[in-house]
Write a protein that holds these residues in place. Structure first.
Motif, PDB file in Angstrom:
ATOM      1  N   GLN A 351      22.309  91.308  55.491  1.00 61.85           N
ATOM      2  CA  GLN A 351      21.683  92.199  54.520  1.00 61.85           C
ATOM      3  C   GLN A 351      20.272  91.723  54.167  1.00 61.85           C
ATOM      4  OE1 GLN A 351      23.818  92.587  50.799  1.00 61.85           O
ATOM      5  NE2 GLN A 351      22.945  94.605  50.428  1.00 61.85           N
ATOM      6  N   LYS A 352      20.108  90.417  54.015  1.00 61.76           N
ATOM      7  CA  LYS A 352      18.793  89.851  53.700  1.00 61.76           C
ATOM      8  C   LYS A 352      17.812  90.103  54.847  1.00 61.76           C
ATOM      9  CE  LYS A 352      18.924  85.729  52.022  1.00 61.76           C
ATOM     10  NZ  LYS A 352      18.995  84.237  51.932  1.00 61.76           N
ATOM     11  N   ARG A 353      18.292  89.951  56.076  1.00 63.75           N
ATOM     12  CA  ARG A 353      17.421  90.148  57.243  1.00 63.75           C
ATOM     13  C   ARG A 353      17.045  91.625  57.407  1.00 63.75           C
ATOM     14  NH1 ARG A 353      17.670  85.627  61.147  1.00 63.75           N
ATOM     15  NH2 ARG A 353      18.592  83.895  60.002  1.00 63.75           N
ATOM     16  N   GLN A 354      17.967  92.520  57.106  1.00 67.02           N
ATOM     17  CA  GLN A 354      17.645  93.946  57.152  1.00 67.02           C
ATOM     18  C   GLN A 354      16.583  94.301  56.107  1.00 67.02           C
ATOM     19  OE1 GLN A 354      18.447  96.652  58.975  1.00 67.02           O
ATOM     20  NE2 GLN A 354      19.755  95.573  60.431  1.00 67.02           N
ATOM     21  N   SER A 355      16.687  93.709  54.936  1.00 70.92           N
ATOM     22  CA  SER A 355      15.689  93.954  53.898  1.00 70.92           C
ATOM     23  C   SER A 355      14.315  93.474  54.347  1.00 70.92           C
ATOM     24  CB  SER A 355      16.094  93.256  52.592  1.00 70.92           C
ATOM     25  OG  SER A 355      17.300  93.783  52.086  1.00 70.92           O
ATOM     26  N   LEU A 356      14.303  92.318  55.001  1.00 72.86           N
ATOM     27  CA  LEU A 356      13.045  91.774  55.525  1.00 72.86           C
ATOM     28  C   LEU A 356      12.452  92.717  56.568  1.00 72.86           C
ATOM     29  CD1 LEU A 356      11.291  89.179  55.275  1.00 72.86           C
ATOM     30  CD2 LEU A 356      12.550  88.278  57.233  1.00 72.86           C
ATOM     31  N   ALA A 357      13.309  93.223  57.449  1.00 69.78           N
ATOM     32  CA  ALA A 357      12.844  94.149  58.484  1.00 69.78           C
ATOM     33  C   ALA A 357      12.303  95.440  57.868  1.00 69.78           C
ATOM     34  CB  ALA A 357      13.980  94.456  59.452  1.00 69.78           C
ATOM     35  N   ARG A 358      12.989  95.941  56.856  1.00 68.50           N
ATOM     36  CA  ARG A 358      12.535  97.170  56.205  1.00 68.50           C
ATOM     37  C   ARG A 358      11.142  96.988  55.606  1.00 68.50           C
ATOM     38  NH1 ARG A 358      16.867  98.010  53.820  1.00 68.50           N
ATOM     39  NH2 ARG A 358      16.451  96.966  51.843  1.00 68.50           N
ATOM     40  N   GLU A 359      10.898  95.804  55.062  1.00 67.71           N
ATOM     41  CA  GLU A 359       9.592  95.513  54.461  1.00 67.71           C
ATOM     42  C   GLU A 359       8.509  95.357  55.524  1.00 67.71           C
ATOM     43  OE1 GLU A 359       7.435  91.570  52.545  1.00 67.71           O
ATOM     44  OE2 GLU A 359       9.623  91.762  52.390  1.00 67.71           O
ATOM     45  N   LEU A 360       8.805  94.626  56.594  1.00 72.37           N
ATOM     46  CA  LEU A 360       7.765  94.227  57.536  1.00 72.37           C
ATOM     47  C   LEU A 360       7.509  95.239  58.639  1.00 72.37           C
ATOM     48  CD1 LEU A 360       8.651  90.433  57.861  1.00 72.37           C
ATOM     49  CD2 LEU A 360       6.888  91.484  56.449  1.00 72.37           C
ATOM     50  N   LEU A 361       8.484  96.095  58.943  1.00 72.66           N
ATOM     51  CA  LEU A 361       8.285  97.086  59.999  1.00 72.66           C
ATOM     52  C   LEU A 361       7.668  98.381  59.477  1.00 72.66           C
ATOM     53  CD1 LEU A 361      11.545  96.707  62.126  1.00 72.66           C
ATOM     54  CD2 LEU A 361       9.249  95.865  62.675  1.00 72.66           C
ATOM     55  N   ALA A 362       7.629  98.548  58.166  1.00 74.68           N
ATOM     56  CA  ALA A 362       7.051  99.768  57.600  1.00 74.68           C
ATOM     57  C   ALA A 362       5.597  99.914  58.059  1.00 74.68           C
ATOM     58  CB  ALA A 362       7.125  99.702  56.074  1.00 74.68           C
ATOM     59  N   PRO A 363       5.180 101.123  58.421  1.00 73.60           N
ATOM     60  CA  PRO A 363       5.866 102.417  58.230  1.00 73.60           C
ATOM     61  C   PRO A 363       6.615 102.906  59.463  1.00 73.60           C
ATOM     62  CG  PRO A 363       3.585 102.807  58.804  1.00 73.60           C
ATOM     63  CD  PRO A 363       3.768 101.303  58.825  1.00 73.60           C
ATOM     64  N   LEU A 364       6.906 102.035  60.418  1.00 74.24           N
ATOM     65  CA  LEU A 364       7.603 102.471  61.625  1.00 74.24           C
ATOM     66  C   LEU A 364       9.009 102.963  61.276  1.00 74.24           C
ATOM     67  CD1 LEU A 364       6.697  99.557  64.080  1.00 74.24           C
ATOM     68  CD2 LEU A 364       5.591 101.799  63.919  1.00 74.24           C
ATOM     69  N   PRO A 365       9.434 104.108  61.810  1.00 76.26           N
ATOM     70  CA  PRO A 365      10.806 104.578  61.570  1.00 76.26           C
ATOM     71  C   PRO A 365      11.790 103.817  62.457  1.00 76.26           C
ATOM     72  CG  PRO A 365       9.680 106.095  63.017  1.00 76.26           C
ATOM     73  CD  PRO A 365       8.659 105.048  62.631  1.00 76.26           C
ATOM     74  N   TYR A 366      12.979 103.537  61.956  1.00 72.86           N
ATOM     75  CA  TYR A 366      13.998 102.903  62.788  1.00 72.86           C
ATOM     76  C   TYR A 366      15.378 103.306  62.301  1.00 72.86           C
ATOM     77  CZ  TYR A 366      14.535  99.297  59.118  1.00 72.86           C
ATOM     78  OH  TYR A 366      14.753  98.635  57.929  1.00 72.86           O
ATOM     79  N   ILE A 367      16.390 103.000  63.118  1.00 71.52           N
ATOM     80  CA  ILE A 367      17.783 103.344  62.814  1.00 71.52           C
ATOM     81  C   ILE A 367      18.570 102.048  62.703  1.00 71.52           C
ATOM     82  CG2 ILE A 367      19.856 104.522  63.662  1.00 71.52           C
ATOM     83  CD1 ILE A 367      17.947 106.359  65.269  1.00 71.52           C
ATOM     84  N   SER A 368      19.359 101.921  61.648  1.00 67.40           N
ATOM     85  CA  SER A 368      20.150 100.709  61.485  1.00 67.40           C
ATOM     86  C   SER A 368      21.178 100.914  60.384  1.00 67.40           C
ATOM     87  CB  SER A 368      19.240  99.516  61.161  1.00 67.40           C
ATOM     88  OG  SER A 368      19.968  98.314  61.244  1.00 67.40           O
ATOM     89  N   HIS A 369      21.915  99.854  60.100  1.00 61.62           N
ATOM     90  CA  HIS A 369      22.862  99.819  58.987  1.00 61.62           C
ATOM     91  C   HIS A 369      22.411  98.696  58.063  1.00 61.62           C
ATOM     92  CE1 HIS A 369      26.557  99.026  56.713  1.00 61.62           C
ATOM     93  NE2 HIS A 369      26.964 100.234  57.065  1.00 61.62           N
ATOM     94  N   PRO A 370      22.558  98.830  56.752  1.00 65.61           N
ATOM     95  CA  PRO A 370      22.035  97.823  55.814  1.00 65.61           C
ATOM     96  C   PRO A 370      22.585  96.418  55.991  1.00 65.61           C
ATOM     97  CG  PRO A 370      22.580  99.854  54.645  1.00 65.61           C
ATOM     98  CD  PRO A 370      23.096 100.015  56.040  1.00 65.61           C
ATOM     99  N   VAL A 371      23.716  96.260  56.700  1.00 64.36           N
ATOM    100  CA  VAL A 371      24.263  94.909  56.868  1.00 64.36           C
ATOM    101  C   VAL A 371      24.459  94.544  58.341  1.00 64.36           C
ATOM    102  CG1 VAL A 371      25.398  94.828  54.630  1.00 64.36           C
ATOM    103  CG2 VAL A 371      26.660  95.718  56.593  1.00 64.36           C
ATOM    104  N   SER A 372      23.724  95.213  59.231  1.00 61.87           N
ATOM    105  CA  SER A 372      23.895  94.869  60.644  1.00 61.87           C
ATOM    106  C   SER A 372      22.872  93.838  61.070  1.00 61.87           C
ATOM    107  CB  SER A 372      23.774  96.120  61.529  1.00 61.87           C
ATOM    108  OG  SER A 372      22.426  96.488  61.683  1.00 61.87           O
ATOM    109  N   TYR A 373      23.113  93.216  62.223  1.00 62.78           N
ATOM    110  CA  TYR A 373      22.198  92.226  62.767  1.00 62.78           C
ATOM    111  C   TYR A 373      21.278  92.832  63.828  1.00 62.78           C
ATOM    112  CZ  TYR A 373      23.917  87.905  60.603  1.00 62.78           C
ATOM    113  OH  TYR A 373      24.217  86.891  59.713  1.00 62.78           O
ATOM    114  N   PHE A 374      21.160  94.153  63.886  1.00 63.44           N
ATOM    115  CA  PHE A 374      20.278  94.739  64.884  1.00 63.44           C
ATOM    116  C   PHE A 374      19.627  96.009  64.362  1.00 63.44           C
ATOM    117  CE2 PHE A 374      24.783  95.078  66.041  1.00 63.44           C
ATOM    118  CZ  PHE A 374      25.028  96.406  65.738  1.00 63.44           C
TER     119      PHE A 374
END
Length: 444
Positions: A351-374
């Motif tokens: 969950q922490k890593r997904q939050s990091l990705a959401r912050e750093l990849l913005a504004p790129l759109p992506y598909i994921s689950h809030p607690v997945s590792y990919f």
């Protein structure tokens, strides 16, 4: 509108990947391509330069441009042999926690004083010792599945579980329905055992089950391979209605269901496994590589009783018996509550890593689950996945294209990022570099 040269690059790339243009084929000269396609010489040069930059062709002075032997092995999307030791790996997931090393030391110390240590040096029952199968059955109850211990088979990791399921239940030529984007390891098994895969279109919420039903009406489909809880790579979790619909289709058309639950542990309070909706026709496969450690090659297959004998024969044919030492460690950790604790910690880590990705990849759109590792990251139309992969490899970051996951003719322009194999500090820098590389490819 897509640039003309991009269209030609895509056409050539598709022909090379499909084998229509095999390795060694000499392509038209720049001038010949210019005349044939009614484009400028500069555009023809750009087409070949782009194909060369993504590793599909090579130019030889005085001889011409030739199709290369494609070096990206099935199931990866990069040349695994070429990964340096200092490469940041966003291609494979092997999530680990700092305390796991000390846990292993403690477990090995306990084994040295175990009363049945000598027994671990001998052959085991093909499906594992009954006491170990009982311990694993108890652990699986936390996921909502309550199998009889006799129907729990211990194997050498979840991939081995998939392999024995294919060996024990299918014949060459059998048709298996799969998601249009699916786990590459199953694609490899299908190719090895000569199964025919039929791709089912997917959305961000799951497979198109109406298409599956129509497929079963026109073809004799033997089975469906599915990841209903935390799909790899798209991260969906099918709801109860979808699971019931899938079970109904399976009963109506006599499908065997292979339920891959390798990442299901990451979802808190998930829906009941498919095996609860149609237990008589579901083989449930999981393991302890992701939730504990990849070096512990212990997996689990839960099968209907009618398949038990054939699956045990497949175990005997491939490894003879289960990894007794590793199984003993895992079962000890199950009884102590260590496995459940590690699963909880990894859910928080993901969950922490997904939050990091959401912050750093913005504004790129992506598909994921809030607690997945990919993360599944569709690319802008003008960006080529192979170019992104190779630019990132030059910066010591490995990722995967969509190709290893794709089971249909149309490979999407996308990449998959695995978040669980590097430190948070390195992940932060890698994600920034991924975003900057995509933006560079988009606007150059």
């Amino acid at each position: 509108m897509k640039a003309r040269y991009k269209t030609l690059v895509d056409e050539y790339a598709a022909a090379i990947r499909s084998g229509t243009l095999p390795a060694g084929t000499r392509l038209p000269t720049h001038r010949a391509l210019s005349a044939e396609k009614h484009i400028s010489l500069a555009t023809a040069t750009r087409v070949y330069a782009e194909l060369e930059s993504i590793g599909l062709v090579s130019g030889e002075t005085g001889r011409g441009t030739f199709v290369r032997e494609i070096s990206l092995p099935t199931g990866h999307g990069i040349d695994q042999q070429a990964i340096a030791t200092d490469m940041l790996d966003l291609n494979f997931n092997y999530p680990a926690l700092p305390e796991q090393t000390e846990l292993l030391r403690d477990a090995l110390r306990k084994l040295t004083s175990s009363g049945d240590l000598e027994a671990l040096l001998r052959y085991q029952p093909h499906a594992g010792r009954l006491s170990d199968r009982e311990a694993i059955a108890t652990h699986l109850a936390e996921s909502g599945i309550t199998p009889d211990a006799a129907d729990v088979l211990i194997v050498n990791g979840a991939q081995h579980g998939l392999a024995i399921s294919v060996m024990g239940c299918f014949k060459p030529g059998d048709v298996v329905a799969v998601d249009a984007l699916t786990y590459p390891g199953f694609k490899t098994l299908a190719a090895t055992f000569h199964l025919e895969l039929e791709a089912i279109p997917v959305s961000a919420n799951g497979p198109d089950l109406n298409v599956l039903k129509k497929l079963c009406q026109r073809r004799r489909v033997r089975a469906i391979y599915t990841m209903p809880t935390l799909h790899n790579p798209l991260g969906w979790v099918l709801n109860d209605v979808q699971r019931q619909q899938l079970a109904t289709i399976a009963r109506e058309y006599d499908l065997l269901m292979l339920e891959d639950a390798a990442y299901a542990y990451l979802v808190s309070h998930p829906p009941r496994p498919l095996a609860c909706f149609a237990p008589e026709r579901t083989i449930y496969i999981t393991g302890f590589s992701k939730n504990v450690a990849t070096g512990l090659r212990v997996g689990v297959v839960v099968c209907p009783s009618r398949y038990r004998a054939s699956l045990e024969r497949a175990i005997r044919a491939t490894t003879w018996n289960t990894p007794s030492l590793m199984t003993s460690i895992v079962c000890g950790w199950i009884k102590e509550g260590t496995v459940s604790r590690l699963e909880s910690l990894k859910r928080a880590d993901a969950q922490k890593r997904q939050s990091l990705a959401r912050e750093l990849l913005a504004p790129l759109p992506y598909i994921s689950h809030p607690v997945s590792y990919f993360i599944w990251l569709p690319l802008p139309e003008e960006v080529r996945a192979e170019s992104v992969v190779r630019r990132l490899m030059d910066k010591n970051i490995s990722i995967s294209t969509a190709e290893p996951f794709s089971t249909s003719q149309n490979v999407p322009h996308a990449i998959r990022l695995a978040l669980g194999s590097v430190s948070e500090v390195n992940l932060r820098q890698a994600l920034i570099t991924v975003r900057e590389t995509i933006e560079y490819e988009q606007y150059r």
